[in-house]
Motif scaffolding. Structure first.
Motif, mmCIF file in Angstrom:
data_model
loop_
_atom_site.group_PDB
_atom_site.id
_atom_site.type_symbol
_atom_site.label_atom_id
_atom_site.label_comp_id
_atom_site.label_asym_id
_atom_site.label_seq_id
_atom_site.Cartn_x
_atom_site.Cartn_y
_atom_site.Cartn_z
ATOM 1 N N GLY A 132 -4.738 5.803 -4.405
ATOM 2 C CA GLY A 132 -3.441 5.848 -3.736
ATOM 3 C C GLY A 132 -2.855 7.249 -3.871
ATOM 4 N N CYS A 145 0.207 6.254 0.839
ATOM 5 C CA CYS A 145 -0.849 5.280 1.113
ATOM 6 C C CYS A 145 -1.341 4.761 -0.238
ATOM 7 C CB CYS A 145 -1.997 5.918 1.895
ATOM 8 S SG CYS A 145 -3.326 4.748 2.263
ATOM 9 N N THR A 146 -1.160 3.472 -0.489
ATOM 10 C CA THR A 146 -1.525 2.912 -1.792
ATOM 11 C C THR A 146 -2.790 2.057 -1.766
ATOM 12 O OG1 THR A 146 -0.080 1.010 -1.429
ATOM 13 C CG2 THR A 146 0.858 2.911 -2.610
ATOM 14 N N ASN A 147 -3.320 1.773 -0.549
ATOM 15 C CA ASN A 147 -4.535 0.958 -0.471
ATOM 16 C C ASN A 147 -5.293 1.288 0.807
ATOM 17 O OD1 ASN A 147 -3.777 -0.983 1.753
ATOM 18 N ND2 ASN A 147 -2.107 -1.381 0.288
ATOM 19 N N CYS A 150 -3.539 0.790 4.486
ATOM 20 C CA CYS A 150 -2.126 1.190 4.583
ATOM 21 C C CYS A 150 -1.690 1.470 6.020
ATOM 22 C CB CYS A 150 -1.833 2.369 3.675
ATOM 23 S SG CYS A 150 -2.733 3.856 4.054
#
Length: 186
Positions: A132, A145-147, A150
């Protein structure tokens, strides 16, 4: 943002030293990360074929400074990067190529930051999602953006070489020297 320098002796003159961008790196992961800064001026930019566009290689605008130290959980560091730098910032997880291939990338085109054109930045997972990431600029936009899912509003998805159709993930910042914050595992 110029710093005057006065030379004394038989003559006097005022010189000006240009400042650069300040980059803060923060690790919010539960493990040690290895941030890397790489030049991609003409390594990936389509502007490389256009002389005078800022995409022509120039050692004066390449980043040749120190790499960030490995950062343990909740550690931070700050570096200064040339004002017209084009490049990538990523966590070298051991599976990334020399320029961040196969990894999540923060991409920066800072040679566009003149009085008419914003400086551009984005998060790219085109070659793979590995971590991320959040990029923020003082006085401007940010992107997170964490995954892997996203969405185009936040990052280029894996395998999408179309640029999400409209380059929706790209953010802009106003001209001039800025303070950028790159957070791993936001």
């Amino acid at each position: 943002m110029f710093k005057p320098v006065v030379v004394t002796g038989l003559f006097s003159a005022a010189c000006f030293v240009a400042a650069d961008h300040t980059f803060n790196f923060h690790n919010q992961c539960g493990y040690t990360i290895n941030p890397k800064i790489v030049n991609v001026n003409c390594g990936y930019s389509p502007r490389c074929k256009t002389p005078g566009s800022g995409g022509v290689p120039n050692p004066a605008i390449s980043y040749n400074g120190p790499q960030p130290q490995s950062l343990g959980p909740n550690q931070s560091t700050t570096l200064h990067i040339n004002r017209q730098w084009n490049g990538r910032i990523f966590h070298q997880s051991g599976s990334c190529g020399a320029k961040g291939e196969s990894c999540t990338l923060g991409e920066f085109n800072l040679d566009t930051g003149n009085q008419f054109t914003a400086q551009a930045f984005d998060i790219s997972n085109i070659q793979g999602f590995t971590i991320g990431l959040k990029i923020a600029i003082t006085g401007g936009d940010s992107v997170t953006c964490t995954n892997v899912n996203c969405g185009c509003k936040n990052a280029y998805p894996p395998g999408d070489t179309s640029g999400c159709g409209t380059d929706l993930p790209v953010r802009g910042g106003s001209p001039g020297d800025k303070t950028w914050t790159v957070t791993f595992c936001p």
